[in-house]
Design a protein around this motif. Structure first.
Motif, PDB file in Angstrom:
ATOM      1  N   LEU A   1     -19.743  31.265  30.308  1.00  0.00           N
ATOM      2  CA  LEU A   1     -21.107  31.612  30.731  1.00  0.00           C
ATOM      3  C   LEU A   1     -21.450  33.044  30.312  1.00  0.00           C
ATOM      4  O   LEU A   1     -22.550  33.303  29.819  1.00  0.00           O
ATOM      5  CB  LEU A   1     -21.259  31.455  32.251  1.00  0.00           C
ATOM      6  N   GLU A   2     -20.509  33.947  30.480  1.00  0.00           N
ATOM      7  CA  GLU A   2     -20.797  35.345  30.108  1.00  0.00           C
ATOM      8  C   GLU A   2     -21.056  35.486  28.609  1.00  0.00           C
ATOM      9  O   GLU A   2     -21.917  36.244  28.193  1.00  0.00           O
ATOM     10  CB  GLU A   2     -19.651  36.265  30.561  1.00  0.00           C
ATOM     11  N   ALA A   3     -20.322  34.700  27.833  1.00  0.00           N
ATOM     12  CA  ALA A   3     -20.557  34.751  26.383  1.00  0.00           C
ATOM     13  C   ALA A   3     -21.953  34.231  26.053  1.00  0.00           C
ATOM     14  O   ALA A   3     -22.640  34.759  25.168  1.00  0.00           O
ATOM     15  CB  ALA A   3     -19.497  33.927  25.650  1.00  0.00           C
ATOM     16  N   PHE A   4     -22.365  33.192  26.757  1.00  0.00           N
ATOM     17  CA  PHE A   4     -23.694  32.628  26.527  1.00  0.00           C
ATOM     18  C   PHE A   4     -24.756  33.664  26.911  1.00  0.00           C
ATOM     19  O   PHE A   4     -25.724  33.916  26.171  1.00  0.00           O
ATOM     20  CB  PHE A   4     -23.860  31.343  27.359  1.00  0.00           C
ATOM     21  N   VAL A   5     -24.575  34.305  28.062  1.00  0.00           N
ATOM     22  CA  VAL A   5     -25.529  35.307  28.526  1.00  0.00           C
ATOM     23  C   VAL A   5     -25.646  36.443  27.513  1.00  0.00           C
ATOM     24  O   VAL A   5     -26.754  36.893  27.189  1.00  0.00           O
ATOM     25  CB  VAL A   5     -25.088  35.841  29.914  1.00  0.00           C
TER      26      VAL A   5
ATOM     27  N   THR B   1     -16.283  40.226  30.694  1.00  0.00           N
ATOM     28  CA  THR B   1     -16.063  40.210  29.247  1.00  0.00           C
ATOM     29  C   THR B   1     -17.076  41.089  28.542  1.00  0.00           C
ATOM     30  O   THR B   1     -17.707  41.953  29.151  1.00  0.00           O
ATOM     31  CB  THR B   1     -16.145  38.766  28.747  1.00  0.00           C
ATOM     32  N   ALA B   2     -17.210  40.838  27.271  1.00  0.00           N
ATOM     33  CA  ALA B   2     -18.033  41.628  26.365  1.00  0.00           C
ATOM     34  C   ALA B   2     -19.322  42.161  26.989  1.00  0.00           C
ATOM     35  O   ALA B   2     -19.653  43.341  26.870  1.00  0.00           O
ATOM     36  CB  ALA B   2     -18.357  40.793  25.127  1.00  0.00           C
ATOM     37  N   ALA B   3     -20.020  41.268  27.669  1.00  0.00           N
ATOM     38  CA  ALA B   3     -21.381  41.601  28.044  1.00  0.00           C
ATOM     39  C   ALA B   3     -21.458  42.309  29.393  1.00  0.00           C
ATOM     40  O   ALA B   3     -22.420  42.180  30.128  1.00  0.00           O
ATOM     41  CB  ALA B   3     -22.203  40.323  28.069  1.00  0.00           C
ATOM     42  N   ARG B   4     -20.474  43.063  29.709  1.00  0.00           N
ATOM     43  CA  ARG B   4     -20.351  43.669  31.033  1.00  0.00           C
ATOM     44  C   ARG B   4     -21.635  44.314  31.543  1.00  0.00           C
ATOM     45  O   ARG B   4     -22.079  44.036  32.671  1.00  0.00           O
ATOM     46  CB  ARG B   4     -19.247  44.730  30.961  1.00  0.00           C
TER      47      ARG B   4
ATOM     48  N   ASP C   1     -32.161  31.849  38.662  1.00  0.00           N
ATOM     49  CA  ASP C   1     -31.863  33.271  38.458  1.00  0.00           C
ATOM     50  C   ASP C   1     -30.479  33.379  37.850  1.00  0.00           C
ATOM     51  O   ASP C   1     -29.484  32.948  38.421  1.00  0.00           O
ATOM     52  CB  ASP C   1     -31.922  33.995  39.818  1.00  0.00           C
ATOM     53  N   ARG C   2     -30.431  33.987  36.687  1.00  0.00           N
ATOM     54  CA  ARG C   2     -29.152  34.069  35.974  1.00  0.00           C
ATOM     55  C   ARG C   2     -28.108  34.852  36.772  1.00  0.00           C
ATOM     56  O   ARG C   2     -26.920  34.541  36.746  1.00  0.00           O
ATOM     57  CB  ARG C   2     -29.355  34.731  34.601  1.00  0.00           C
ATOM     58  N   GLY C   3     -28.582  35.848  37.482  1.00  0.00           N
ATOM     59  CA  GLY C   3     -27.658  36.636  38.293  1.00  0.00           C
ATOM     60  C   GLY C   3     -27.007  35.781  39.378  1.00  0.00           C
ATOM     61  O   GLY C   3     -25.807  35.886  39.636  1.00  0.00           O
TER      62      GLY C   3
ATOM     63  N   ARG D   1     -26.188  44.181  35.325  1.00  0.00           N
ATOM     64  CA  ARG D   1     -27.624  44.306  35.578  1.00  0.00           C
ATOM     65  C   ARG D   1     -28.179  43.012  36.178  1.00  0.00           C
ATOM     66  O   ARG D   1     -28.873  43.014  37.186  1.00  0.00           O
ATOM     67  CB  ARG D   1     -28.334  44.648  34.251  1.00  0.00           C
ATOM     68  N   LEU D   2     -27.819  41.884  35.547  1.00  0.00           N
ATOM     69  CA  LEU D   2     -28.338  40.602  36.022  1.00  0.00           C
ATOM     70  C   LEU D   2     -27.869  40.306  37.441  1.00  0.00           C
ATOM     71  O   LEU D   2     -28.622  39.794  38.268  1.00  0.00           O
ATOM     72  CB  LEU D   2     -27.906  39.476  35.082  1.00  0.00           C
ATOM     73  N   VAL D   3     -26.617  40.621  37.701  1.00  0.00           N
ATOM     74  CA  VAL D   3     -26.065  40.309  39.016  1.00  0.00           C
ATOM     75  C   VAL D   3     -26.672  41.213  40.088  1.00  0.00           C
ATOM     76  O   VAL D   3     -27.079  40.752  41.152  1.00  0.00           O
ATOM     77  CB  VAL D   3     -24.524  40.459  39.005  1.00  0.00           C
TER      78      VAL D   3
END
Lengths: 622, 622
Positions: B535-539, B461-464, B480-482, B469-471
């Motif tokens: 989760l992606e929106a939160f990140v 989504t939005a925060a691609r 670890d968020r990734g 990067r995190l992953v």
């Protein structure tokens, strides 16, 4: 006898005749719903009279006062009221169970003779004034005082501040005339712990007596036919004879005496006599849940939505796997809890008749606490599911589920908050119901366990012989009852042992922190224990079912109960090497298959509950 | 700017100014609760006037009619109403969202000019009459007819039988004067599928018009300030101009024309324009949940129960692990859903302004369906938890949680039943939002998938960029968020792929059975997808937080969201070798530790929601 009748006979159990009589009495009442609050209160009071005339309250009261002295029966007849209006049921519970029950259990001969007849007939409506605004679960620390004044031979009952008001008290806002008030007893400047004192609160005309302030708790989420209120006392004087003195008496000169040594022990003994209340709530929650399931399953059998490819017919919603998944495991749990409740009522009944046995009494209290928690959460969860399964129709008052949901919601926190109750269960298991009378605060458990070399012993319940047989000959097939029993037992033992090890690390200084860090573990241990006790009760019931075809059906229902319980906690079984990933998936698959297999019997399984048709009448089932 | 303000600024997001304005307007209303039904209805209608005067409805309507044309803003201002009286919110949603929204989306210039001003000002109260007694989720099969009569130039609107009554219709029982009626359009003996027709239902004096029968749905579980009713039409005639004809028009001679080819495609296009309703419900559910959490956390911070060993002080209940466990993961989920909602509102807003793009539109509808389901179940679950966490006090009307519970309960089944919606989500994922306009019946999915070589693609989504990067740099540490992102993504892909394999086995003949057997798998796939999107929106939100200390706090809240989500489904991760037993237990331990770490910030986290104090005023928080 056909299969449904055979099922019903088994469900009716030991108190079958009394149960049928109570159902008849309930069937005579005219159902109502969604009355405005004051009308509902008036209706409930009127029906209380009908129940009194019908002999409902006699069951549990002593023969000497005209009752039948049937303690187990009184719980069963209360359970039946759970099919009807739940405000009426709660009002009956307040008047005859809590208020009358307290006079009976905590009072002595003169109290019985003087008050019980009027209590039974509803000439004397009354309150059970225990909970305070500031203290619900922690009864030991409630702060109303009853101070003896030897000069006048009276107790002075007093509410020190707002937090010590008696709160949420049924029968207080409108009808009650006398209250059993729980207060810290003080005589000769000394505190003797919580005791119960009879305090008149209203005169014949219904006006509050001097020194008594009564407030209305106002609208509630449900149960609005019950007049809950708040009571405050400003130095209210009552005669010495008003102390319910079975476990603690005050002589005219103020000398205190008690047949029970030690304030803690006395407190728990007094509370223990009130165990019937919790057992009754579990039963009532069971009835309300059965009713919601009956409504939702009847609807699911006729409601159609979306056309089936090919035929063009619309699909009956109970044919969808998700719909089965929502309703059928819940139905299996209701069956399981029904049989566990029956067993518990037996235990209560026998304890009442038998000799005083501390260990047995504690075990009964623990069982009551556990089953109350599990049954009431099951009710909240299942009734919610039934509401959703009926869509918008489930939201309308006329279809009854909305009312069931609103009325039963409080069950999870009244007569003991479920979270607190499960902690008591775990405490009992870890201390093996020894004669341990520590504080009610749960970390007393940590201190106690830390001091002991506790060995966890799983004691099997009623059906010991059957279960031994099933377990010893069992294979590893998912549908082998012996395998299922072993899983429940093994989980309970393992969780408890692990908990004991954790708590044993506590020292005097860090008992709270050690206990608190393990609190979710404590709840899981209690839950695993209750699950096992419930499964064993179900197994015993299947065993005593004489009708082969009903037995075969119940066997599948029992499978669904057992496997859906394992499925819900399968993460634990996986984490502890009890299930391989493959087998865990097979459990879920077996639950799906059992849902499909039981779907044709769903209607019969709810019909066997024997809920009076008048109380199921709703557009949704028409 | 302090940390709370920084949090609040982030939560306020893109429509911050409009949000603050809506909060001010809401703050001006005088809170009420537990009014009797008719008084409540009257109060709600009166407040509708206040909202209209305050400019509330203008936000979303076209500039040409005096509105602001801000679609996203209209959802945000509706969301704000969720902090207030929920009957008022729903009535506003019915009038301006559904009724007004349908005139706007399905009508053309003349309808706009003629009706929108009166709709906005509340001079013309109206209904959105879609649902029928017999068909809720399956709109395509509703059975009211609108038959064109070329002789008179009128449509004849007719209810063939009881099952085809319009049911649960807001504004119908008391106030509505005009209804958008969804009906099967018939002209020249040919059916053209569901279309919307404007039908006057009451005269100026409030009396039903000839041929129109109006019933009151009566008391409901909640939302009793909304006048839900039932509408039946007995050959009611309306002028040809009353057809909302943007997607389907009838010429004076009865010739049908439509800019959209194919009845199915047309149906989905028309429904698609109403997607704002679902998005609005998700937002409203979010507000109600935040309010319940604010009430329960304030109470949990002052309520004390049981004395701490050693000190003798009573313990604040939020210090108990179980109490933290009940409230804090739920709070983290509310944060997560808030940011996902903000992202969804953006997508709606942009889709509205941009070019017609089928794929994007379908993705938006799917996202809306998924978030609506997850947000409303989160509301039901969390508000129930808050009620229980407040004990008996939570059951009293005066403490507001009871009302929130009753009012929000229907959200899980209105504007689309959640179970049906999640199936639509899964369908969209499996068909990759292709221009597929099959039947709404879910096993169309099985047939479709069976025909395709579907490759599951997880589209970020939005925060691609941030997520990549995190992953890519991630370790295997639980915090670890990734790692967390990888778990969510991997689960979604694996569940979807497995589902595609299962469904591909279906043939024309057994599509229903194959689909039905996999139905729980379908729901799990949808759920896993929504979790990942959330989760992606939160990140992304954490990433755009400029304040370092607010960001650090949000990072921990995000950890709690991610790990408690994994914990809840850890059986799946164990079954599929994604977590070892040891690591799975470590996830639970990490959730416990995060609860403890966030406990001191709980109050600040609910304060940052910015709920007007007047709407939180209750004895429980006094």
């Amino acid at each position: 006898m056909n299969r449904t009748e055979a099922l019903r006979e088994l469900l009716d159990g030991h108190w079958a005749e009394l149960r049928r009589g109570s159902l008849d009495l309930l069937g005579k009442l005219e159902p109502v719903h969604d009355l405005p609050r004051e009308e509902h209160r008036a209706w409930v009071l009127e029906q209380m009279g009908v129940l009194a005339e019908g002999g409902h309250p006699l069951t549990g009261f002593p023969v000497a006062q005209g009752g039948h002295g049937d303690v187990g029966g009184s719980v069963v007849s209360f359970e039946v009221l759970g099919f009807g209006d739940l405000s009426l049921m709660v009002k009956a519970g307040v008047q005859w169970g809590l208020f009358g029950g307290a006079v009976q259990a905590l009072g002595t001969g003169e109290h019985h003779a003087r008050y019980l007849p009027g209590i039974m007939s509803m000439e004397l409506p009354g309150c059970f004034a225990m909970t305070e605004t500031g203290h619900g679960s922690d009864v030991q620390h409630l702060r109303t005082t009853a101070t003896y004044d030897p000069a006048s031979g009276e107790f002075v009952v007093h509410t020190p501040d707002r937090d010590a008001r008696k709160d949420y008290i049924g029968n207080a806002a409108r009808d009650g005339r006398l209250a059993v008030v729980f207060a810290q007893l003080v005589t000769g400047g000394e505190q003797h712990g919580v005791h119960a004192v009879l305090v008149p609160i209203r005169d014949e005309g219904g006006n509050p007596l001097p020194g008594v302030t009564i407030e209305d708790c106002g609208p509630k989420a449900g149960l609005n036919g019950v007049d809950n209120g708040r009571l405050s006392f400003d130095h209210v004087r009552v005669p010495r004879a008003n102390l319910l003195d079975r476990y603690g008496a005050v002589a005219p000169d103020g000398t205190y005496s008690s047949p029970v040594e030690g304030a803690n022990r006395r407190f728990f003994t007094m509370l223990g006599t009130l165990v019937r209340g919790r057992i009754s709530v579990a039963g009532a929650a069971g009835s309300a849940t059965k009713k919601a399931l009956a409504l939702a399953i009847r609807y699911a059998e006729k409601r159609r939505q979306f056309t089936r490819p090919g035929t063009g017919d619309e699909v009956v919603v109970l044919d969808y796997l998700t719909h089965q998944r929502r309703l059928l495991p819940a139905l299996a749990h209701s069956y399981a809890l029904h049989f566990a409740q029956e067993e518990l009522v037996h235990a209560l009944h026998e304890a009442h008749g038998g000799e005083q046995d501390d260990r047995r009494q504690r075990e009964l209290e623990s069982r009551a606490a556990g089953l109350k928690a599990v049954s009431t959460w099951h009710a909240t969860h299942t009734i919610q599911t039934c509401r959703e399964a009926c869509g918008g129709a489930g939201y309308l008052g006329e279809n009854l589920i909305a009312g069931l949901k609103a009325d039963t919601d409080v069950f999870t926190t009244f007569e003991g908050d479920n979270t607190v109750l499960l902690q008591l269960v775990a405490k009992g298991l870890l201390t093996s119901y020894r004669d341990h009378v520590g504080d009610l605060d749960p970390w007393g458990m940590a201190r106690f366990v830390a001091d002991q070399a506790v060995g966890v012993v799983i004691e099997r319940t009623a059906a010991r012989a059957i279960i031994d047989r099933l377990v010893s000959g069992s294979s590893d097939a998912l549908l082998d009852r012996g395998w299922q029993l072993r899983q429940f037992e093994d989980r309970e033992r393992h969780v408890l042992e692990g908990l004991a090890r954790r708590l044993r690390r506590a020292s005097e200084d860090d008992a709270f922190d050690v206990f608190n860090a393990a609190q979710d573990h404590v709840l899981h241990a209690a839950r695993a224990h209750v699950d096992r006790v419930v499964l064993e009760a179900f197994v015993a019931a299947v065993d005593r079912c004489a009708d082969a075809s009903a037995r075969e059906l119940l066997d599948r229902v029992c499978d669904l109960y057992a496997l859906s319980t394992i499925e819900a906690d399968r993460a634990w079984f996986l984490e502890h090497g009890r299930l391989t990933p493959q087998r865990s998936k097979a459990v879920s698959q077996a639950v799906n298959e059992l849902c499909g297999a039981l779907r044709p019997d769903a209607r019969e399984l709810v019909d066997a509950f024997g809920i009076p048709e008048g109380w199921l009448a709703a557009p949704i089932t028409a």
